[in-house]
Structure formats: structure tokens, C-alpha cells
Scaffold this motif. Structure first.
Motif, mmCIF file in Angstrom:
data_model
loop_
_atom_site.group_PDB
_atom_site.id
_atom_site.type_symbol
_atom_site.label_atom_id
_atom_site.label_comp_id
_atom_site.label_asym_id
_atom_site.label_seq_id
_atom_site.Cartn_x
_atom_site.Cartn_y
_atom_site.Cartn_z
ATOM 1 N N SER A 78 96.863 11.350 22.073
ATOM 2 C CA SER A 78 97.835 11.942 23.008
ATOM 3 C C SER A 78 98.103 13.395 22.679
ATOM 4 O O SER A 78 98.101 14.259 23.568
ATOM 5 N N ILE A 79 98.328 13.671 21.421
ATOM 6 C CA ILE A 79 98.606 15.052 20.999
ATOM 7 C C ILE A 79 97.418 15.954 21.288
ATOM 8 O O ILE A 79 97.567 17.037 21.861
ATOM 9 N N VAL A 80 96.219 15.498 20.912
ATOM 10 C CA VAL A 80 95.019 16.312 21.125
ATOM 11 C C VAL A 80 94.763 16.515 22.620
ATOM 12 O O VAL A 80 94.434 17.624 23.055
ATOM 13 N N LEU A 81 94.924 15.479 23.422
ATOM 14 C CA LEU A 81 94.698 15.601 24.862
ATOM 15 C C LEU A 81 95.769 16.465 25.535
ATOM 16 O O LEU A 81 95.474 17.157 26.513
ATOM 17 N N ALA B 152 94.857 19.693 27.647
ATOM 18 C CA ALA B 152 95.363 19.914 29.004
ATOM 19 C C ALA B 152 95.986 21.301 29.117
ATOM 20 O O ALA B 152 95.757 22.021 30.096
ATOM 21 N N TYR B 153 96.756 21.676 28.124
ATOM 22 C CA TYR B 153 97.409 22.987 28.148
ATOM 23 C C TYR B 153 96.375 24.119 28.076
ATOM 24 O O TYR B 153 96.466 25.099 28.820
ATOM 25 N N LEU B 154 95.385 23.952 27.219
ATOM 26 C CA LEU B 154 94.322 24.970 27.127
ATOM 27 C C LEU B 154 93.554 25.089 28.440
ATOM 28 O O LEU B 154 93.194 26.199 28.847
ATOM 29 N N CYS B 155 93.319 23.967 29.083
ATOM 30 C CA CYS B 155 92.628 24.009 30.376
ATOM 31 C C CYS B 155 93.450 24.772 31.410
ATOM 32 O O CYS B 155 92.899 25.511 32.232
ATOM 33 N N LEU B 156 94.770 24.601 31.371
ATOM 34 C CA LEU B 156 95.641 25.352 32.281
ATOM 35 C C LEU B 156 95.540 26.861 32.045
ATOM 36 O O LEU B 156 95.608 27.653 32.985
ATOM 37 N N LEU B 157 95.389 27.241 30.793
ATOM 38 C CA LEU B 157 95.305 28.665 30.463
ATOM 39 C C LEU B 157 93.936 29.265 30.782
ATOM 40 O O LEU B 157 93.840 30.403 31.233
ATOM 41 N N VAL B 158 92.887 28.495 30.555
ATOM 42 C CA VAL B 158 91.517 29.003 30.663
ATOM 43 C C VAL B 158 90.964 28.929 32.083
ATOM 44 O O VAL B 158 90.202 29.806 32.496
ATOM 45 N N MET B 159 91.354 27.913 32.850
ATOM 46 C CA MET B 159 90.766 27.729 34.177
ATOM 47 C C MET B 159 90.908 28.942 35.095
ATOM 48 O O MET B 159 89.929 29.344 35.720
ATOM 49 N N PRO B 160 92.073 29.559 35.196
ATOM 50 C CA PRO B 160 92.171 30.724 36.095
ATOM 51 C C PRO B 160 91.270 31.891 35.668
ATOM 52 O O PRO B 160 90.841 32.667 36.505
ATOM 53 N N ASN C 162 105.921 18.529 37.801
ATOM 54 C CA ASN C 162 105.043 19.176 36.825
ATOM 55 C C ASN C 162 104.935 18.399 35.522
ATOM 56 O O ASN C 162 103.894 18.407 34.874
ATOM 57 N N LEU C 163 105.987 17.721 35.140
ATOM 58 C CA LEU C 163 105.983 16.939 33.908
ATOM 59 C C LEU C 163 104.882 15.876 33.931
ATOM 60 O O LEU C 163 104.307 15.550 32.887
ATOM 61 N N LEU C 164 104.561 15.369 35.108
ATOM 62 C CA LEU C 164 103.533 14.330 35.215
ATOM 63 C C LEU C 164 102.168 14.822 34.724
ATOM 64 O O LEU C 164 101.369 14.022 34.241
ATOM 65 N N TYR C 165 101.919 16.118 34.845
ATOM 66 C CA TYR C 165 100.656 16.669 34.335
ATOM 67 C C TYR C 165 100.558 16.445 32.825
ATOM 68 O O TYR C 165 99.474 16.201 32.300
ATOM 69 N N TYR C 166 101.683 16.509 32.145
ATOM 70 C CA TYR C 166 101.697 16.338 30.700
ATOM 71 C C TYR C 166 101.887 14.877 30.279
ATOM 72 O O TYR C 166 101.600 14.519 29.143
ATOM 73 N N VAL C 167 102.344 14.043 31.171
ATOM 74 C CA VAL C 167 102.458 12.613 30.887
ATOM 75 C C VAL C 167 101.084 11.948 30.999
ATOM 76 O O VAL C 167 100.767 11.022 30.248
ATOM 77 N N HIS C 168 100.265 12.436 31.907
ATOM 78 C CA HIS C 168 98.941 11.861 32.156
ATOM 79 C C HIS C 168 98.101 11.715 30.884
ATOM 80 O O HIS C 168 97.563 10.632 30.629
ATOM 81 N N PRO C 169 97.955 12.754 30.032
ATOM 82 C CA PRO C 169 97.139 12.578 28.825
ATOM 83 C C PRO C 169 97.685 11.510 27.874
ATOM 84 O O PRO C 169 96.911 10.835 27.187
ATOM 85 N N VAL C 170 98.995 11.344 27.843
ATOM 86 C CA VAL C 170 99.597 10.332 26.966
ATOM 87 C C VAL C 170 99.256 8.939 27.484
ATOM 88 O O VAL C 170 98.802 8.072 26.719
ATOM 89 N N VAL C 171 99.440 8.719 28.769
ATOM 90 C CA VAL C 171 99.112 7.419 29.364
ATOM 91 C C VAL C 171 97.621 7.135 29.198
ATOM 92 O O VAL C 171 97.219 6.032 28.814
#
Length: 135
Positions: free
Chosen positions: A12-15, A19-27, A49-58
């Protein structure tokens, strides 16, 4: 059960970081894809927006459970096991979801392709973590 929880937590932590790195790099790497997210087809509601960060945990805990059930079927070193798990995840979950999403929402094939790669790399990362932790 302890291995599922501990490996799910680590994944969960790594994902989440991924996810956060992908948000920064994609644009930066794919500005045309980033522009698509301004399309009215996408919800612009900050309360979700919180759901974007819940997804990797689930996902991490779901994949940890899957790994625990089927790890004996995945052969090879950690990388090969991770690749096999990622391919299984992509075929069973990602491609069917993307087909229905692509058919219903006005998104480009390129954007859909990035989602496919994102799902593959999420499962690959989780698979490598599980392979190393479930020795």
C-alpha cells in the motif's frame, strides 16, 4: 493472515508513492493525456480526490490476498513472479474494466493505454513485494 496484512501494508505504501509519482510525471511525459482529464466526462469534484489515494490501498490488500491463495502457481524469481501476477491482473481485471470504460466515456486510446500500463506496473510492484515477503 499476518503475511497478508504486513505485505498488504508495505505494498500500500509503495503503491501510494507510485500513484503520487505518476501524478507528478504524467503531465511532463504525456501532456496530451493530461489535457484529457479536463474533459467534462471526468468528475471535477474535489471531495472524490481521496479515492485516487484509497485505490492503491484497496488494490494492495486485494492482491495480497490473491498472492497468498495462488503463490504456488507463480514460478521463477521475484521479477518473473511479479510479471506473471501483473499479466493475470491485467487480463482478469484491467482489460475488462478498460473495455467498458473506453466504450462509455470519451477518452482516447492513448489514455486508455496509459491506464493499462499503470495497472500492469501496480500489480508488478505488488507482486515483487509479495514474492520477497512471502518466502
Amino acid at each position: 493472515m499476518k503475511k497478508i496484512i504486513s505485505s498488504g501494508f508495505i505494498a500500500s505504501i509503495v503503491l501510494l508513492v507510485f500513484a503520487y509519482l505518476c501524478l507528478l510525471v504524467m503531465p511532463i511525459l504525456l501532456p496530451k493525456v493530461a489535457e484529457e482529464y479536463y474533459n467534462p466526462a471526468f468528475v471535477n469534484d474535489e471531495s472524490r480526490n481521496l479515492l485516487y489515494y484509497v485505490h492503491p490501498v484497496v488494490l494492495a490488500f486485494g492482491l495480497a490476498w490473491f498472492w497468498n491463495r495462488f503463490k504456488s502457481l507463480l514460478k521463477g524469481n521475484a521479477l518473473m513472479q511479479g510479471i506473471e501476477m501483473a499479466l493475470i491482473y491485467v487480463v482478469i481485471a484491467t482489460i475488462p474494466s478498460l473495455l467498458i470504460t473506453y466504450s462509455a466515456i470519451n477518452v482516447s486510446l492513448l489514455t486508455t493505454g496509459t491506464w493499462l500500463l499503470y495497472g500492469f506496473f501496480q500489480a508488478l510492484i505488488a507482486g515483487i513485494i509479495f514474492s520477497r515477503m512471502h518466502v
